[in-house]
Design a protein around this motif. Structure first.
Motif, PDB file in Angstrom:
ATOM      1  N   GLN A 176     -93.289  15.262 -37.295  1.00 22.12           N
ATOM      2  CA  GLN A 176     -93.992  16.685 -37.685  1.00 22.12           C
ATOM      3  C   GLN A 176     -93.635  16.811 -39.002  1.00 22.12           C
ATOM      4  O   GLN A 176     -92.881  18.118 -39.122  1.00 22.12           O
ATOM      5  CB  GLN A 176     -94.066  17.595 -36.512  1.00 22.12           C
ATOM      6  N   THR A 177     -93.541  16.221 -40.104  1.00 22.27           N
ATOM      7  CA  THR A 177     -92.760  16.370 -41.176  1.00 22.27           C
ATOM      8  C   THR A 177     -93.398  17.499 -42.021  1.00 22.27           C
ATOM      9  O   THR A 177     -92.551  18.210 -43.224  1.00 22.27           O
ATOM     10  CB  THR A 177     -92.628  15.267 -41.976  1.00 22.27           C
ATOM     11  N   SER A 178     -94.506  18.283 -41.742  1.00 20.43           N
ATOM     12  CA  SER A 178     -94.938  19.348 -42.472  1.00 20.43           C
ATOM     13  C   SER A 178     -94.419  20.518 -42.130  1.00 20.43           C
ATOM     14  O   SER A 178     -94.590  21.477 -42.666  1.00 20.43           O
ATOM     15  CB  SER A 178     -96.472  19.342 -42.070  1.00 20.43           C
ATOM     16  N   PHE A 179     -93.345  20.504 -41.159  1.00 14.94           N
ATOM     17  CA  PHE A 179     -92.632  21.779 -40.754  1.00 14.94           C
ATOM     18  C   PHE A 179     -91.256  21.418 -40.424  1.00 14.94           C
ATOM     19  O   PHE A 179     -90.639  20.454 -40.016  1.00 14.94           O
ATOM     20  CB  PHE A 179     -93.328  22.367 -39.264  1.00 14.94           C
ATOM     21  N   ASN A 180     -90.417  22.445 -40.882  1.00  9.10           N
ATOM     22  CA  ASN A 180     -89.160  22.259 -40.799  1.00  9.10           C
ATOM     23  C   ASN A 180     -88.565  23.466 -39.931  1.00  9.10           C
ATOM     24  O   ASN A 180     -88.828  24.670 -39.924  1.00  9.10           O
ATOM     25  CB  ASN A 180     -88.109  22.567 -42.230  1.00  9.10           C
ATOM     26  N   GLN A 181     -87.524  23.101 -38.922  1.00  3.90           N
ATOM     27  CA  GLN A 181     -86.883  23.956 -38.043  1.00  3.90           C
ATOM     28  C   GLN A 181     -85.496  24.277 -38.517  1.00  3.90           C
ATOM     29  O   GLN A 181     -84.717  23.321 -38.661  1.00  3.90           O
ATOM     30  CB  GLN A 181     -86.749  23.504 -36.572  1.00  3.90           C
ATOM     31  N   TYR A 182     -85.093  25.697 -38.923  1.00  2.39           N
ATOM     32  CA  TYR A 182     -84.019  25.766 -39.640  1.00  2.39           C
ATOM     33  C   TYR A 182     -82.585  26.504 -38.739  1.00  2.39           C
ATOM     34  O   TYR A 182     -81.797  26.285 -38.925  1.00  2.39           O
ATOM     35  CB  TYR A 182     -84.304  26.723 -40.725  1.00  2.39           C
ATOM     36  N   THR A 194    -100.879  28.096 -26.111  1.00  2.89           N
ATOM     37  CA  THR A 194     -99.757  28.263 -26.913  1.00  2.89           C
ATOM     38  C   THR A 194     -98.298  27.727 -26.312  1.00  2.89           C
ATOM     39  O   THR A 194     -98.068  28.185 -25.029  1.00  2.89           O
ATOM     40  CB  THR A 194     -99.468  29.753 -27.434  1.00  2.89           C
ATOM     41  N   MET A 195     -97.742  26.861 -26.802  1.00  4.64           N
ATOM     42  CA  MET A 195     -96.634  26.351 -26.468  1.00  4.64           C
ATOM     43  C   MET A 195     -95.338  27.005 -27.068  1.00  4.64           C
ATOM     44  O   MET A 195     -95.197  27.040 -28.463  1.00  4.64           O
ATOM     45  CB  MET A 195     -96.440  24.923 -26.466  1.00  4.64           C
ATOM     46  N   HIS A 196     -94.262  27.679 -26.363  1.00  2.00           N
ATOM     47  CA  HIS A 196     -93.179  28.014 -26.908  1.00  2.00           C
ATOM     48  C   HIS A 196     -91.780  27.384 -26.443  1.00  2.00           C
ATOM     49  O   HIS A 196     -91.700  27.190 -25.411  1.00  2.00           O
ATOM     50  CB  HIS A 196     -92.891  29.591 -26.495  1.00  2.00           C
ATOM     51  N   ASN A 197     -90.976  27.086 -27.440  1.00  2.00           N
ATOM     52  CA  ASN A 197     -89.574  26.465 -27.229  1.00  2.00           C
ATOM     53  C   ASN A 197     -88.722  27.420 -27.520  1.00  2.00           C
ATOM     54  O   ASN A 197     -88.489  27.883 -28.906  1.00  2.00           O
ATOM     55  CB  ASN A 197     -89.536  25.099 -27.960  1.00  2.00           C
ATOM     56  N   THR A 199     -77.593  32.551 -33.025  1.00  2.00           N
ATOM     57  CA  THR A 199     -78.933  32.717 -33.098  1.00  2.00           C
ATOM     58  C   THR A 199     -79.582  32.327 -31.816  1.00  2.00           C
ATOM     59  O   THR A 199     -79.366  31.336 -31.297  1.00  2.00           O
ATOM     60  CB  THR A 199     -79.294  32.077 -34.093  1.00  2.00           C
ATOM     61  N   ILE A 200     -80.758  33.232 -31.412  1.00  2.00           N
ATOM     62  CA  ILE A 200     -81.748  32.898 -30.200  1.00  2.00           C
ATOM     63  C   ILE A 200     -82.953  32.828 -31.107  1.00  2.00           C
ATOM     64  O   ILE A 200     -83.359  33.613 -31.609  1.00  2.00           O
ATOM     65  CB  ILE A 200     -81.689  33.942 -29.283  1.00  2.00           C
ATOM     66  N   SER A 201     -83.632  31.510 -30.995  1.00  2.00           N
ATOM     67  CA  SER A 201     -84.633  31.340 -31.772  1.00  2.00           C
ATOM     68  C   SER A 201     -85.875  30.581 -31.149  1.00  2.00           C
ATOM     69  O   SER A 201     -85.677  30.227 -29.970  1.00  2.00           O
ATOM     70  CB  SER A 201     -84.449  30.329 -33.144  1.00  2.00           C
ATOM     71  N   ARG A 202     -87.113  30.730 -31.723  1.00  2.00           N
ATOM     72  CA  ARG A 202     -88.322  30.321 -30.870  1.00  2.00           C
ATOM     73  C   ARG A 202     -89.152  29.440 -31.881  1.00  2.00           C
ATOM     74  O   ARG A 202     -89.269  29.821 -33.117  1.00  2.00           O
ATOM     75  CB  ARG A 202     -89.035  31.512 -30.468  1.00  2.00           C
ATOM     76  N   VAL A 203     -89.598  28.399 -31.601  1.00  2.00           N
ATOM     77  CA  VAL A 203     -90.550  27.582 -32.057  1.00  2.00           C
ATOM     78  C   VAL A 203     -91.930  27.440 -31.398  1.00  2.00           C
ATOM     79  O   VAL A 203     -91.717  27.084 -30.246  1.00  2.00           O
ATOM     80  CB  VAL A 203     -90.312  26.127 -32.507  1.00  2.00           C
ATOM     81  N   THR A 204     -92.815  28.090 -31.959  1.00  2.00           N
ATOM     82  CA  THR A 204     -94.246  28.214 -31.196  1.00  2.00           C
ATOM     83  C   THR A 204     -95.216  27.376 -31.736  1.00  2.00           C
ATOM     84  O   THR A 204     -95.536  27.123 -33.027  1.00  2.00           O
ATOM     85  CB  THR A 204     -94.595  29.550 -31.374  1.00  2.00           C
ATOM     86  N   LEU A 211     -97.086  24.661 -36.361  1.00  2.00           N
ATOM     87  CA  LEU A 211     -95.696  25.321 -35.850  1.00  2.00           C
ATOM     88  C   LEU A 211     -95.117  26.464 -36.751  1.00  2.00           C
ATOM     89  O   LEU A 211     -95.209  26.301 -37.790  1.00  2.00           O
ATOM     90  CB  LEU A 211     -94.797  24.029 -35.708  1.00  2.00           C
ATOM     91  N   THR A 212     -94.584  27.243 -35.821  1.00  2.00           N
ATOM     92  CA  THR A 212     -93.651  28.191 -36.865  1.00  2.00           C
ATOM     93  C   THR A 212     -92.598  28.621 -35.793  1.00  2.00           C
ATOM     94  O   THR A 212     -92.544  28.774 -34.661  1.00  2.00           O
ATOM     95  CB  THR A 212     -94.741  29.741 -36.781  1.00  2.00           C
TER      96      THR A 212
END
Length: 534
Positions: free
Chosen positions: A287-293, A311-314, A341-346, A353-354
């Motif tokens: 999924q190269t269109s999105f980066n998780q930082y 909707t899927m939340h990670n 950090t506590i984070s979420r990728v949805t 993906l955000t």
């Protein structure tokens, strides 16, 4: 060097803008103490009837820089623990009564594991082996009867009958992850590392990344284990990963699978990957269109699904990351520090993906090498993704964060202060509370790099390529075959920010179709299949 990554800012209305992002829950972290459970990290676990089985891992903190002092056998976890989180008590037994092959593997670190019904399967792992007189990656597959072993430990009974083990080089993997889709097991990523760790690359070790998804079945019906290889998928660019999170997923079409989240190291740089890779029965999709930082190494993580919105939340808890927030500014630190950090990728119903940052953080710089043990009394899919829509309560425990490394500073490794880190003995109960979410979106997480090839299929050694980059930085390329071999690599120079056209000259005449991958600024990847006209 630390730099302020100024192009990544928060969205503002007036002073701040907070986003509900279709996740109407806040996260609460509550510390609890389990009597008799020491600090551990990088271990394997199983569970049965609300109790946990904890095996392997390490008792110390982050490994030292010096080869003679890294991964000492004295800090291997050579004890199996049974934990009752309700009564906050534990039982334990030494591995010493088990056969050599089993006890050596099960005191290793970064094993690949998966619980299938009552059986916990453990593959590989890295540690000092007395029988080999060296640090090795174990070539073992071990099956453990979880409820049987837990009962024996609680009642001080012999334990050897609850283990089966076989050896094969296929299983010599550490730092990967083990999953299962339908009836097939997936050993994803990881590497084989034999010898003494050495940060300077001196020849005290050998290391080979698998670059693979190894698919196989296990027959555990007889007294002896057996396995059959289904398929080995090789991708030296996108699967060159270890020490990442493999998060179970429900994809928008309802299919169950996994997502590879970040991990290390990129093929041409000692930096984390930022984009995820989806793993399905049909194959893997970068999924190269999105980066998780905000989460780049293995830490506690959990998957949550909302059926009403598809909707899927990670969720990711602490750990180590190349990026973290200082107030409202996103900091890039290529030393990849410990973070709170506590984070979420949805993943939305349309597949977008955000990434979001929760306003609260971990209590300390901890979470690296921790495990999230999900609360399986909640409604969940067969891959343990929690079904949020089926939970009526407004406040509920989704699981527990167990173990991990705690640090008193951001970068103890680079400062040669790994002795200031330790294995965390605190267990954290993780609750969701149903109320308006105040999570903050990470902006500009979309990949600004793109390229096209026309015509495609191609003929000859020349490719007419158009590509777009947002600024001037290093631009490299890899050419790989469909069966996972690197054919060529190099650097593209003399280009401008914005749109570019160029005649890309292949290093040789291609007789088979291939994959061209561009890597921009060691951060953004873009890959395309290039067909060769016969």
């Amino acid at each position: 060097m630390k730099t302020i990554f100024s192009t990544f800012l928060l969205l503002f209305f007036a002073q701040f803008s907070f986003s509900q992002s279709e996740f109407d829950y806040t996260v609460q972290i509550n510390p609890i103490t389990i009597s008799g459970l020491p600090g551990l990290h990088s271990f394997a676990f199983g569970q049965s009837q609300g109790k946990w089985l904890i095996i392997g891992g390490r008792l110390d903190g982050l490994h030292a820089r010096q080869p003679f002092n890294a991964f000492p056998a004295s800090n291997n976890n050579s004890t199996i623990y049974v934990v009752d989180r309700t009564t906050q008590q534990s039982w334990s037994v030494s591995l010493s009564s088990l056969p050599t092959g089993i006890k050596e593997q099960l005191q290793s670190t970064n094993m690949n594991f998966y619980q299938d019904g009552d059986t916990l399967y453990i593959i590989g792992g890295y540690a000092f082996s007395a029988s080999a007189n060296d640090h090795i990656t174990f070539d073992k597959l071990t099956a453990i009867d979880v409820p049987g072993l837990m009962n024996a430990i609680q009642n001080n009974l012999p334990i050897s009958s609850f283990f089966k083990q076989i050896s094969n080089s296929f299983f010599a993997v550490t730092g990967g992850q083990l999953g299962k889709i339908d009836t097939t097991f997936y050993l994803v990523g990881g590497h084989r590392f034999d010898g003494r760790y050495n940060p300077m690359g001196n020849p005290t070790f050998t290391q080979t990344y698998t670059n693979q998804i190894r698919k196989f079945t296990i027959d555990n019906s007889e007294t002896q284990l057996s396995f059959s290889v289904v398929e080995q998928i090789t991708d030296p660019i996108h699967l060159h990963r270890r020490d990442y999170n493999l998060v179970p997923q429900v994809f928008p079409d309802g299919e169950l699978g996994y997502t590879i989240s970040s991990g290390v190291f990129q093929i041409n740089q000692d930096l984390p990957f930022l984009y995820p890779v989806d793993v399905k029965a049909s194959g893997h999709l970068p999924q190269t269109s999105f980066n998780q930082y905000l989460s780049n190494y293995h830490s506690g993580s959990v998957g949550l699904f909302e059926a009403a919105s598809n909707t899927m939340h990670n969720l990711f808890f602490g750990g180590m990351s190349q990026y973290y927030y200082n107030g409202t500014t996103l900091i890039q630190d290529n030393l990849v520090p410990f973070v709170k950090t506590i984070s979420r990728v949805t993943r939305e119903a349309n597949g977008n993906l955000t990434e979001y940052k929760f306003p609260n953080e971990m209590p300390l710089l901890n979470g690296a090498g921790a495990e999230f043990i999900p609360n399986l009394s909640l409604p969940h899919f067969s891959n343990e993704v929690i079904k949020l829509d089926d939970i009526a309560e407004d406040e509920f425990v989704i699981g527990h964060l167990v173990g991990g490394i705690s640090s008193s500073s951001l970068n103890p490794f680079s400062a040669n202060q790994t002795n200031t880190t330790s294995a965390n003995p605190t267990v954290y109960e993780v609750k969701l509370i149903r109320e308006q979410s105040m999570s903050i979106p990470v902006t500009d997480s979309k990949n600004p790099v793109s390229f096209t090839i026309a015509p495609n299929p191609i003929k000859g050694k020349k490719i007419d390529m158009e590509f777009s980059v947002p600024y001037i930085a290093e631009l490299t390329y890899f050419i790989t075959s469909f069966d996972g071999k690197i054919i060529s690599e190099g650097e593209i120079t003399d280009f401008n920010s914005g749109k570019n056209k160029m005649e890309f000259i292949l290093p040789q005449k291609m007789t088979q179709s291939f994959i061209l991958t561009l890597i921009f600024d060691n951060k953004f990847y873009a890959s395309q299949k290039v067909l060769v006209e016969k």
